[in-house]
Design an enzyme around this catalytic site. Sequence first.
Site, PDB file in Angstrom:
ATOM      1  N   CYS A   1     -12.082 -11.909  12.295  1.00  0.00           N
ATOM      2  CA  CYS A   1     -10.706 -11.937  12.817  1.00  0.00           C
ATOM      3  C   CYS A   1     -10.644 -13.027  13.877  1.00  0.00           C
ATOM      4  O   CYS A   1     -11.666 -13.383  14.473  1.00  0.00           O
ATOM      5  CB  CYS A   1     -10.341 -10.621  13.477  1.00  0.00           C
ATOM      6  SG  CYS A   1     -10.402  -9.228  12.351  1.00  0.00           S
TER       7      CYS A   1
ATOM      8  N   ARG B   1      -2.604   1.416  -5.911  1.00  0.00           N
ATOM      9  CA  ARG B   1      -2.904   0.363  -4.938  1.00  0.00           C
ATOM     10  C   ARG B   1      -4.398   0.293  -4.658  1.00  0.00           C
ATOM     11  O   ARG B   1      -5.085   1.307  -4.769  1.00  0.00           O
ATOM     12  CB  ARG B   1      -2.235   0.659  -3.590  1.00  0.00           C
ATOM     13  CG  ARG B   1      -0.806   0.292  -3.492  1.00  0.00           C
ATOM     14  CD  ARG B   1      -0.088   1.194  -2.504  1.00  0.00           C
ATOM     15  NE  ARG B   1       0.247   2.463  -3.123  1.00  0.00           N
ATOM     16  CZ  ARG B   1       0.647   3.536  -2.464  1.00  0.00           C
ATOM     17  NH1 ARG B   1       0.738   3.511  -1.154  1.00  0.00           N
ATOM     18  NH2 ARG B   1       0.941   4.653  -3.101  1.00  0.00           N
TER      19      ARG B   1
ATOM     20  N   ARG C   1     -10.924  -0.689  12.037  1.00  0.00           N
ATOM     21  CA  ARG C   1     -11.995  -1.085  11.113  1.00  0.00           C
ATOM     22  C   ARG C   1     -13.117  -1.800  11.876  1.00  0.00           C
ATOM     23  O   ARG C   1     -13.656  -2.803  11.412  1.00  0.00           O
ATOM     24  CB  ARG C   1     -11.398  -1.960  10.009  1.00  0.00           C
ATOM     25  CG  ARG C   1     -11.875  -1.542   8.639  1.00  0.00           C
ATOM     26  CD  ARG C   1     -11.168  -2.276   7.524  1.00  0.00           C
ATOM     27  NE  ARG C   1     -10.097  -1.498   6.964  1.00  0.00           N
ATOM     28  CZ  ARG C   1      -8.967  -2.018   6.485  1.00  0.00           C
ATOM     29  NH1 ARG C   1      -8.766  -3.308   6.514  1.00  0.00           N
ATOM     30  NH2 ARG C   1      -8.034  -1.225   5.988  1.00  0.00           N
TER      31      ARG C   1
ATOM     32  N   CYS D   1      -9.309  -6.831  18.203  1.00  0.00           N
ATOM     33  CA  CYS D   1      -8.429  -5.927  18.950  1.00  0.00           C
ATOM     34  C   CYS D   1      -9.266  -4.747  19.439  1.00  0.00           C
ATOM     35  O   CYS D   1     -10.060  -4.183  18.678  1.00  0.00           O
ATOM     36  CB  CYS D   1      -7.313  -5.418  18.054  1.00  0.00           C
ATOM     37  SG  CYS D   1      -6.494  -6.751  17.181  1.00  0.00           S
TER      38      CYS D   1
ATOM     39  N   ASP E   1      -2.239   8.187   9.697  1.00  0.00           N
ATOM     40  CA  ASP E   1      -3.186   7.975   8.598  1.00  0.00           C
ATOM     41  C   ASP E   1      -4.188   9.124   8.723  1.00  0.00           C
ATOM     42  O   ASP E   1      -5.019   9.143   9.640  1.00  0.00           O
ATOM     43  CB  ASP E   1      -3.852   6.591   8.727  1.00  0.00           C
ATOM     44  CG  ASP E   1      -4.035   5.945   7.376  1.00  0.00           C
ATOM     45  OD1 ASP E   1      -4.148   6.687   6.384  1.00  0.00           O
ATOM     46  OD2 ASP E   1      -4.075   4.704   7.304  1.00  0.00           O
TER      47      ASP E   1
ATOM     48  N   ASP F   1      -5.653   5.795  15.070  1.00  0.00           N
ATOM     49  CA  ASP F   1      -6.690   6.465  14.280  1.00  0.00           C
ATOM     50  C   ASP F   1      -7.816   6.973  15.185  1.00  0.00           C
ATOM     51  O   ASP F   1      -7.986   6.506  16.309  1.00  0.00           O
ATOM     52  CB  ASP F   1      -7.277   5.493  13.251  1.00  0.00           C
ATOM     53  CG  ASP F   1      -6.277   5.170  12.155  1.00  0.00           C
ATOM     54  OD1 ASP F   1      -5.406   6.011  11.877  1.00  0.00           O
ATOM     55  OD2 ASP F   1      -6.371   4.064  11.576  1.00  0.00           O
TER      56      ASP F   1
ATOM     57  N   ARG G   1      -7.715   4.165  -2.988  1.00  0.00           N
ATOM     58  CA  ARG G   1      -7.359   5.499  -2.491  1.00  0.00           C
ATOM     59  C   ARG G   1      -6.127   6.030  -3.215  1.00  0.00           C
ATOM     60  O   ARG G   1      -6.147   7.095  -3.801  1.00  0.00           O
ATOM     61  CB  ARG G   1      -7.102   5.436  -0.986  1.00  0.00           C
ATOM     62  CG  ARG G   1      -6.436   6.648  -0.408  1.00  0.00           C
ATOM     63  CD  ARG G   1      -6.657   6.796   1.069  1.00  0.00           C
ATOM     64  NE  ARG G   1      -8.075   6.833   1.359  1.00  0.00           N
ATOM     65  CZ  ARG G   1      -8.612   6.444   2.513  1.00  0.00           C
ATOM     66  NH1 ARG G   1      -7.859   5.986   3.474  1.00  0.00           N
ATOM     67  NH2 ARG G   1      -9.917   6.511   2.695  1.00  0.00           N
ATOM     68  N   TYR G   2      -5.035   5.300  -3.162  1.00  0.00           N
ATOM     69  CA  TYR G   2      -3.802   5.734  -3.811  1.00  0.00           C
ATOM     70  C   TYR G   2      -3.864   5.300  -5.286  1.00  0.00           C
ATOM     71  O   TYR G   2      -4.558   4.343  -5.633  1.00  0.00           O
ATOM     72  CB  TYR G   2      -2.598   5.084  -3.130  1.00  0.00           C
ATOM     73  CG  TYR G   2      -2.518   5.371  -1.648  1.00  0.00           C
ATOM     74  CD1 TYR G   2      -1.983   6.568  -1.182  1.00  0.00           C
ATOM     75  CD2 TYR G   2      -2.981   4.448  -0.722  1.00  0.00           C
ATOM     76  CE1 TYR G   2      -1.915   6.833   0.174  1.00  0.00           C
ATOM     77  CE2 TYR G   2      -2.914   4.699   0.639  1.00  0.00           C
ATOM     78  CZ  TYR G   2      -2.377   5.894   1.087  1.00  0.00           C
ATOM     79  OH  TYR G   2      -2.319   6.147   2.427  1.00  0.00           O
TER      80      TYR G   2
ATOM     81  N   CYS H   1      -8.955  -1.643  17.224  1.00  0.00           N
ATOM     82  CA  CYS H   1      -9.121  -1.824  15.771  1.00  0.00           C
ATOM     83  C   CYS H   1      -9.682  -0.566  15.100  1.00  0.00           C
ATOM     84  O   CYS H   1     -10.626   0.052  15.589  1.00  0.00           O
ATOM     85  CB  CYS H   1     -10.054  -2.988  15.502  1.00  0.00           C
ATOM     86  SG  CYS H   1     -10.324  -3.244  13.741  1.00  0.00           S
TER      87      CYS H   1
ATOM     88  N   LYS I   1      -1.557   8.075   4.342  1.00  0.00           N
ATOM     89  CA  LYS I   1      -0.492   8.025   5.345  1.00  0.00           C
ATOM     90  C   LYS I   1       0.474   9.196   5.181  1.00  0.00           C
ATOM     91  O   LYS I   1       0.981   9.436   4.093  1.00  0.00           O
ATOM     92  CB  LYS I   1       0.283   6.715   5.204  1.00  0.00           C
ATOM     93  CG  LYS I   1      -0.572   5.508   5.507  1.00  0.00           C
ATOM     94  CD  LYS I   1       0.203   4.235   5.312  1.00  0.00           C
ATOM     95  CE  LYS I   1      -0.741   3.057   5.290  1.00  0.00           C
ATOM     96  NZ  LYS I   1      -1.528   2.995   4.036  1.00  0.00           N
TER      97      LYS I   1
HETATM   98  S1  SF4 Z   1      -6.768  -4.739  14.131  1.00  0.00           S
HETATM   99 FE1  SF4 Z   1      -8.923  -5.053  13.547  1.00  0.00          FE
HETATM  100  S2  SF4 Z   1      -8.837  -6.043  11.571  1.00  0.00           S
HETATM  101 FE2  SF4 Z   1      -6.819  -6.272  12.489  1.00  0.00          FE
HETATM  102  S3  SF4 Z   1      -6.897  -8.240  13.566  1.00  0.00           S
HETATM  103 FE3  SF4 Z   1      -7.426  -6.682  15.042  1.00  0.00          FE
HETATM  104  S4  SF4 Z   1      -9.655  -6.598  14.962  1.00  0.00           S
HETATM  105 FE4  SF4 Z   1      -9.002  -7.638  13.118  1.00  0.00          FE
END
Ligand code: SF4
Length: 397
Positions: free
Chosen positions: A101, A92, A110, A105, A306, A269, A88-89, A108, A313
């Site tokens: 994971c 980077r 993603r 979370c 973001d 997000d 993207r940038y 999350c 960002k």
């Molecule tokens: S935020 Fe998403 S990618 Fe990061 S540890 Fe938690 S579940 Fe995994």
Amino acid sequence: MRNRLRSVDQLLRCFPVLRGQPSLVRAAEKFPLAITPYYASLIQNPDASDPIFQMCVPQAQELNDPPFLCDDPLEEDHDMPVPGLVHRYPDRALLIATSTCAMYCRHCTRKRVAGARESSISPIRLQQVVAYLRQHPEIHDVIVSGGDPLTMTTESLERVLAAVRSVPTVDIIRIGTRTPVTMPQRITAELVEMLRKYHPLFINTHFNHPNEITTESTEACTRLADAGIPLGNQSVLLKGINDDPQLMERLCRALVKIRVKPYYMYQCDLVRGVEHFRTPVSRGIEIMEYLRGRLSGLAIPTFVIDAPHGGGKVPVLPNYIVSTSPTHTVLRNFEGMLVSYPEPHAAAPAGPPAPGAASPGVWELATGRASAIAPAETSRGGRRRQRHGVSAAEQLF
Ligand code: SF4
């Protein structure tokens, strides 16, 4: 990893009080569930009053699906020249090394990747990534992310790091991981010995709440820092979890104590399943207003949004520039003091205050007729008065 809570049944065995909530089953079907025994042990109350609980246990509100939330809010898939590499940038690139994971979370960003299935980058894909990096010498910084790369075996992760390091134009490697928070036992001496071979290597982790800073996570961060790996933290502002100025101050202070620099504080997000976590942008600005002046710059994260559509960002700050003129910029500090900063070769002050002005105002500062306006009562002013017999305001005028 083997003992993670992966199903609603396992979760209910640990927390029987959650029985009889059909929405929990539906939320767990919609977004993957995994909680390490360690992270589950940090739950003090198995309900929404507990920040740890909220971050790992599926909740009915995740089923709320307003139209502006989507699977890929940052449009990462559109900036993927080869599968698994987001470019993207200009300088980077972000490598999705695994979709696994330790914990999934609930907030999350993603979710379309993390836990969708648990697998790591294949050797062929890794070759394609390396070929792209070689064709793009402008990429100097590669972020190895996922999922969570520290859930990979040490050998698999080393294959990825060695491949990236083999590209001469890559200067630094960064790893994005929440493992020090959710499964700190993974930060073994053996893992750290491997990582230190790939310097300059940085790690960004993801603490959101002071309850996540424990003896175990402190030990994990200490091991990494002792191996010369600079540590940064990226928290996400989450309603009812950390959207509180005093709590964020506590978190930032605790992080620097364990040698983790607060790096970013993200606005949530626009990903599916997070509407109940989202805070108004103004809350983040208010928190930044509170932190500045109370904490050293070392302990203050940058508040960023973001931007949707892959805008990247965007830092968001309280307003510190009050006014400008060709000769002066008027700034305010955290106390509310206004100061005039003269531009290079600024003309001499333009003369006395405007006729009829009782006291200097912003215009006098912007035109060089006055240099500062201080609040009458500040703790700093009080200290000055004690030492010199006059307040800060009195010393100025
Ligand atoms: S935020 Fe998403 S990618 Fe990061 S540890 Fe938690 S579940 Fe995994």
